[in-house]
Design a protein around this motif. Sequence first.
Motif, mmCIF file in Angstrom:
data_model
loop_
_atom_site.group_PDB
_atom_site.id
_atom_site.type_symbol
_atom_site.label_atom_id
_atom_site.label_comp_id
_atom_site.label_asym_id
_atom_site.label_seq_id
_atom_site.Cartn_x
_atom_site.Cartn_y
_atom_site.Cartn_z
ATOM 1 N N MET A 125 38.466 49.208 39.873
ATOM 2 C CA MET A 125 39.805 49.768 39.610
ATOM 3 C C MET A 125 40.500 49.414 38.128
ATOM 4 S SD MET A 125 41.543 50.082 43.049
ATOM 5 C CE MET A 125 40.675 50.857 44.476
ATOM 6 N N GLY A 126 39.825 48.301 37.573
ATOM 7 C CA GLY A 126 40.253 47.601 36.272
ATOM 8 C C GLY A 126 40.969 46.464 36.349
ATOM 9 N N PHE A 127 41.026 45.804 37.504
ATOM 10 C CA PHE A 127 41.858 44.534 37.982
ATOM 11 C C PHE A 127 40.669 43.366 37.701
ATOM 12 C CE2 PHE A 127 43.970 47.564 40.576
ATOM 13 C CZ PHE A 127 45.490 46.998 40.810
ATOM 14 N N SER A 128 41.668 42.376 37.307
ATOM 15 C CA SER A 128 41.124 41.010 36.743
ATOM 16 C C SER A 128 41.510 39.899 37.780
ATOM 17 C CB SER A 128 41.349 40.581 35.440
ATOM 18 O OG SER A 128 42.880 40.188 35.280
ATOM 19 N N ARG A 193 47.738 43.707 35.417
ATOM 20 C CA ARG A 193 46.794 44.370 36.536
ATOM 21 C C ARG A 193 46.017 43.106 36.951
ATOM 22 N NH1 ARG A 193 45.200 49.984 37.901
ATOM 23 N NH2 ARG A 193 46.548 50.486 36.134
ATOM 24 N N VAL A 194 46.425 42.356 37.897
ATOM 25 C CA VAL A 194 45.623 41.243 38.497
ATOM 26 C C VAL A 194 45.597 41.226 39.931
ATOM 27 C CG1 VAL A 194 45.924 39.789 36.471
ATOM 28 C CG2 VAL A 194 47.542 39.604 38.477
ATOM 29 N N ILE A 195 44.376 40.565 40.487
ATOM 30 C CA ILE A 195 44.560 40.448 41.936
ATOM 31 C C ILE A 195 44.455 38.668 42.086
ATOM 32 C CG2 ILE A 195 43.348 42.419 42.855
ATOM 33 C CD1 ILE A 195 40.616 40.623 43.025
ATOM 34 N N CYS A 196 45.109 38.116 43.263
ATOM 35 C CA CYS A 196 45.086 36.696 43.233
ATOM 36 C C CYS A 196 44.645 36.313 44.624
ATOM 37 C CB CYS A 196 46.500 36.339 43.277
ATOM 38 S SG CYS A 196 47.522 37.180 41.776
ATOM 39 N N PRO A 197 43.185 35.782 44.591
ATOM 40 C CA PRO A 197 42.660 35.513 46.006
ATOM 41 C C PRO A 197 42.801 33.788 45.991
ATOM 42 C CG PRO A 197 40.791 36.044 44.374
ATOM 43 C CD PRO A 197 42.191 36.306 43.533
ATOM 44 N N GLY A 198 42.962 33.580 47.209
ATOM 45 C CA GLY A 198 42.733 32.019 47.310
ATOM 46 C C GLY A 198 43.139 31.493 48.460
ATOM 47 N N ARG A 199 43.177 30.221 48.855
ATOM 48 C CA ARG A 199 43.498 29.522 49.900
ATOM 49 C C ARG A 199 44.968 29.187 49.805
ATOM 50 N NH1 ARG A 199 39.200 26.729 47.938
ATOM 51 N NH2 ARG A 199 40.566 25.318 46.857
#
Length: 360
Positions: A125-128, A193-199
Amino acid sequence: MSDLATLETSILDQIAAAGDEAALEAVRVAALGKKGSISALLATLGKMSPDERKTQGAAINQAKDKVTEALAARRDVLKSAALDARLASETVDVTLPLREAQAEAGRIHPLSQVWDELTTIFADMGFSVAEGPDIETDDYNFTKLNFPEGHPAREMHDTFFFHPKEDGSRMLLRTHTSPVQVRTMLSQKPPIRVICPGRTYRIDSDATHTPQFHQVEGLVIDKTSHLGHLKWILHEFCKAFFEVDHINMRFRPSFFPFTEPSLEVDIQCRRDKGEIRFGEGEDWLEILGCGMVHPNVLRACGIDPDEYQGFAWGMGIDRIAMLKYGIADLRQLFDSDVRWLSHYGFKPLEVPTLAGGLSS
């Protein structure tokens, strides 16, 4: 002559009893070597009279020939037996299955797999992907996200705080990945336009909560972004992640300090015999929270809310992994049980793709 016959019989018996080539060679040396018993008899021929030499010589040479032939025959038998034993010990059974390669024996943890799955979906979808430190400041974790002083999330029963510094400030283990959104807005200019995965870390532990868990949050900042865009993104994500053609979603009003308006999202499901099926049935399951980014958060991050607006969402990676792959207890994700991993894990080469299937 009787002594020669006795000697011959004794040597032939020793030859027959030799268990290997080394023992047979010892018998040969004892009989035919320079100091061997038959060689000693041959050496006495020179002292005999012509008549005795003629008689005794023929008998001794005949005995020597018999011993030589017996040695050769026994040597062939021992060599053949040694070869058979070697072939038996070095036999390869080509009917056995190949051993699994070490690269194939290992397994990817379901959390790592789901992390790759959601990254694949949002990247399409174009997210970094944006990342940040696990140890955060109170300012980034709470203040810039519009948490007021005295908010319950700031209290020790929810948050792992470090000892105060000399100035009285305290670092903490981040309670969500929202500080990564703050850092992104402070370091980048819109559009974002970002996603932020993490602990993430909170003081809680039971079948559905652990002190350390994983989240993924998303952030879009632009001049024209609105809730319609947010709903479409979440709808497309849920269809792709749960691998269904269609799924109904329900958006309910809620409250979060960092969004306004705020929404809780439920997805359509059917509960049957301990299983949950998505995209069918008449039940609903809450899966995430979302909303439009609060103007106070935009101001705190140096973005003019009169020019830009945006939306954000967040969900537990552990939670959606449990829902998709039927894991009953969140704590099992962190038990490091190899048997559990061999059951729920994924082969290293099964890389999730939208074309080939996320969990093929």
